[in-house]
Design a protein around this motif. Structure first.
Motif, PDB file in Angstrom:
ATOM      1  N   UNK A   2      40.144  50.940  19.681  1.00 46.61           N
ATOM      2  CA  UNK A   2      40.124  52.332  19.217  1.00 46.61           C
ATOM      3  C   UNK A   2      41.045  52.594  18.020  1.00 46.61           C
ATOM      4  N   UNK A   3      40.662  53.578  17.219  1.00 44.74           N
ATOM      5  CA  UNK A   3      41.441  53.931  16.032  1.00 44.74           C
ATOM      6  C   UNK A   3      42.877  54.313  16.389  1.00 44.74           C
ATOM      7  N   UNK A   4      43.073  55.000  17.514  1.00 47.57           N
ATOM      8  CA  UNK A   4      44.414  55.444  17.886  1.00 47.57           C
ATOM      9  C   UNK A   4      45.371  54.264  18.006  1.00 47.57           C
ATOM     10  N   UNK A   5      44.848  53.103  18.405  1.00 46.35           N
ATOM     11  CA  UNK A   5      45.707  51.922  18.523  1.00 46.35           C
ATOM     12  C   UNK A   5      45.986  51.295  17.160  1.00 46.35           C
ATOM     13  N   UNK A   6      45.028  51.361  16.255  1.00 50.62           N
ATOM     14  CA  UNK A   6      45.298  50.859  14.898  1.00 50.62           C
ATOM     15  C   UNK A   6      46.316  51.755  14.204  1.00 50.62           C
ATOM     16  N   UNK A   7      46.246  53.060  14.480  1.00 51.63           N
ATOM     17  CA  UNK A   7      47.232  53.985  13.922  1.00 51.63           C
ATOM     18  C   UNK A   7      48.611  53.703  14.501  1.00 51.63           C
ATOM     19  N   UNK A   8      48.680  53.479  15.801  1.00 49.27           N
ATOM     20  CA  UNK A   8      49.952  53.161  16.446  1.00 49.27           C
ATOM     21  C   UNK A   8      50.551  51.897  15.826  1.00 49.27           C
ATOM     22  N   UNK A   9      49.711  50.889  15.623  1.00 46.40           N
ATOM     23  CA  UNK A   9      50.163  49.627  15.022  1.00 46.40           C
ATOM     24  C   UNK A   9      50.669  49.862  13.602  1.00 46.40           C
ATOM     25  N   UNK A  10      49.941  50.649  12.830  1.00 49.96           N
ATOM     26  CA  UNK A  10      50.338  50.962  11.460  1.00 49.96           C
ATOM     27  C   UNK A  10      51.702  51.651  11.432  1.00 49.96           C
ATOM     28  N   UNK A  11      51.915  52.579  12.346  1.00 50.36           N
ATOM     29  CA  UNK A  11      53.164  53.338  12.376  1.00 50.36           C
ATOM     30  C   UNK A  11      54.358  52.494  12.824  1.00 50.36           C
ATOM     31  N   UNK A  12      54.085  51.332  13.427  1.00 54.39           N
ATOM     32  CA  UNK A  12      55.180  50.433  13.808  1.00 54.39           C
ATOM     33  C   UNK A  12      55.741  49.681  12.598  1.00 54.39           C
ATOM     34  N   UNK A  13      55.041  49.751  11.458  1.00 59.47           N
ATOM     35  CA  UNK A  13      55.557  49.319  10.154  1.00 59.47           C
ATOM     36  C   UNK A  13      55.759  47.809  10.000  1.00 59.47           C
ATOM     37  N   UNK A  14      54.901  47.014  10.560  1.00 55.21           N
ATOM     38  CA  UNK A  14      54.944  45.573  10.276  1.00 55.21           C
ATOM     39  C   UNK A  14      54.133  45.301   9.013  1.00 55.21           C
ATOM     40  N   UNK A  15      54.597  44.417   8.152  1.00 55.23           N
ATOM     41  CA  UNK A  15      53.840  44.141   6.921  1.00 55.23           C
ATOM     42  C   UNK A  15      52.498  43.454   7.171  1.00 55.23           C
ATOM     43  N   UNK A  16      52.406  42.650   8.232  1.00 56.88           N
ATOM     44  CA  UNK A  16      51.146  41.989   8.587  1.00 56.88           C
ATOM     45  C   UNK A  16      50.656  42.586   9.899  1.00 56.88           C
ATOM     46  N   UNK A  17      49.439  43.148   9.863  1.00 56.52           N
ATOM     47  CA  UNK A  17      48.881  43.805  11.047  1.00 56.52           C
ATOM     48  C   UNK A  17      47.442  43.321  11.230  1.00 56.52           C
ATOM     49  N   UNK A  18      47.182  42.636  12.330  1.00 52.48           N
ATOM     50  CA  UNK A  18      45.855  42.085  12.599  1.00 52.48           C
ATOM     51  C   UNK A  18      45.218  42.833  13.765  1.00 52.48           C
ATOM     52  N   UNK A  19      43.946  43.198  13.602  1.00 53.33           N
ATOM     53  CA  UNK A  19      43.263  43.924  14.662  1.00 53.33           C
ATOM     54  C   UNK A  19      41.763  43.953  14.432  1.00 53.33           C
ATOM     55  N   UNK A  20      41.075  44.702  15.288  1.00 49.03           N
ATOM     56  CA  UNK A  20      39.618  44.734  15.266  1.00 49.03           C
ATOM     57  C   UNK A  20      39.097  45.887  14.419  1.00 49.03           C
ATOM     58  N   UNK A  21      38.028  45.607  13.693  1.00 41.30           N
ATOM     59  CA  UNK A  21      37.387  46.618  12.862  1.00 41.30           C
ATOM     60  C   UNK A  21      36.058  47.005  13.518  1.00 41.30           C
ATOM     61  N   UNK A  22      36.118  47.969  14.418  1.00 39.04           N
ATOM     62  CA  UNK A  22      34.921  48.488  15.069  1.00 39.04           C
ATOM     63  C   UNK A  22      34.482  49.713  14.275  1.00 39.04           C
ATOM     64  N   UNK A  23      33.405  49.545  13.491  1.00 39.91           N
ATOM     65  CA  UNK A  23      33.045  50.594  12.536  1.00 39.91           C
ATOM     66  C   UNK A  23      34.123  50.667  11.470  1.00 39.91           C
ATOM     67  N   UNK A  24      34.712  51.843  11.306  1.00 35.57           N
ATOM     68  CA  UNK A  24      35.809  52.020  10.346  1.00 35.57           C
ATOM     69  C   UNK A  24      37.145  52.209  11.047  1.00 35.57           C
ATOM     70  N   UNK A  25      37.202  51.900  12.330  1.00 39.60           N
ATOM     71  CA  UNK A  25      38.414  52.185  13.092  1.00 39.60           C
ATOM     72  C   UNK A  25      39.580  51.259  12.757  1.00 39.60           C
TER      73      UNK A  25
END
Length: 368
Positions: A101-124
């Motif tokens: 879900x997008x909310x988890x990609x946002x949470x990951x982004x806000x944790x401020x790591x320079x490298x962030x790997x995750x799933x692209x389901x649609x545009x999420x």
């Protein structure tokens, strides 16, 4: 292999996997592969408080951060903000988020790591620096998790699930076996009428009964095992499976040993390890059995065993070839409707068929 400079400057890595015993177990090959690729990095796992024991003794994990799963499901701003601040203070170099879900990609982004790997389901997944398409038909979830490492240019070294039992869990298992007269050499068949009963599944509207083989059929199977093989039958699971265990015992008789709600994750795993066979459907205990080396008969219907199955040689999948099966798609089940009034893909699995697989395996295991 990734750039040598990336390896050298990576000092701290976080993996986020909050829900489901089986899914966290399926993340353990990624955990081990990351540790081998970045041996000098400290590897942390953010997981749910209910399932944290799955990685309690994992030697590849340097720190377990246990969170309240309900904070994420309810989007509770205050506790999540506090958690984010704590994660920022860790100054992670990489974060691997195993949720879609997008909310988890946002949470990951806000944790401020320079490298962030995750799933692209649609545009999420647009906030990740490294993205992988999920839900590829027929691709096992273990491989999907490992694809996140492949996105960094690394071919994983591990594909098998890992669970590390401690002496306390093994000692508790021995006590349970002695208490119930399970002597060495006695054939033991474990049943687990579990599956789909985690918080995230309920929030998505996933009925726990969807993946499950009916309790009545587990009961008939237990009766066959007791009467024809003279084996002991253990019923394992959490508090949520106590009602199912009661129905099984009502059909098969009091010789069944009900352990539902009486063991933690590691003790249940030790009990499963002590059994000759585990019979279950798509569930956390199925993955526990695969992780500790116990032969598992896995009953599948609405979910795809190629995606969520045991993923080990010491297993047998039983399913019916309905055209509508599997119907689980894009992380959801279709609405319950008149075209499938009783989840026929699970209803049509006959206890006699499962019993024959048990009998065949026990006979084969007795041969020199």
């Amino acid at each position: 292999m990734p750039d040598r400079k990336l390896i050298d400057r990576t000092r701290k890595i976080l993996i986020i996997k909050l829900f489901a015993i089986g899914e966290l177990l399926m993340a353990t090959p990624l955990i081990a592969s990351l540790k081998e690729t970045f041996p000098e990095a400290s590897l942390h796992v953010l997981t749910g408080s209910y399932i944290k024991d799955v990685i309690k003794n994992n030697p590849h994990v340097d720190k377990v951060i246990a969170a309240d799963e309900k904070d994420f499901l309810a989007h509770r701003a205050v506790p999540l903000s506090r958690l984010l601040l704590a994660l920022r203070r860790e100054k992670y170099d990489m974060i691997f988020c195993l949720h879609r879900p997008f909310i988890m990609s946002l949470f990951t982004f806000l944790a401020r790591a320079p490298v962030r790997a995750g799933f692209e389901r649609g545009r999420e997944g647009f906030l990740y620096t490294h993205r992988v398409k999920p839900n590829i038909p027929g691709r096992h979830q273990i491989e999907e998790y490992l694809d996140l490492l492949r996105a960094l240019g690394v071919e994983p070294s591990f594909t098998k699930k890992m669970l590390f039992l401690d002496e306390e869990a093994l000692a508790r298992k021995e006590l349970i076996f002695r208490e119930h007269g399970l002597e060495p050499g006695k054939k033991v068949v474990a049943l687990s009428p579990a599956g789909g009963n985690n918080l995230a599944a309920h929030r998505l509207g996933t009925d726990a009964l969807v993946r499950r083989w009916p309790d009545e059929k587990y009961g008939r199977l237990a009766k066959l095992v007791i009467e024809k093989l003279g084996a002991k039958v253990l019923i394992v699971g959490g508090e949520a499976e106590k009602a199912a265990a009661g129905k099984i015992i009502e059909i098969a008789g009091p010789e069944c040993i009900d352990l539902t709600g009486k063991t933690d994750i590691l003790t249940a795993s030790a009990v499963i390890k002590g059994a000759d066979i585990l019979v279950t459907n798509d569930s956390g205990p199925m993955h526990l059995a695969a992780s500790v080396g116990t032969f598992v008969i896995a009953l599948f219907g609405p979910t795809d065993p190629n995606v969520a199955g045991p993923y080990c040689e010491n297993s047998q999948v039983i399913r019916k070839g309905f055209l509508c099966s599997p119907c689980f798609s894009k992380d959801r089940f279709p609405p319950f409707n008149v075209d499938c009034p009783a989840w026929k893909c699970m209803e049509e699995i006959d206890p006699a068929e499962v019993y024959r697989e048990i009998e065949n395996h026990l006979k084969a295991s007795c041969q020199p």
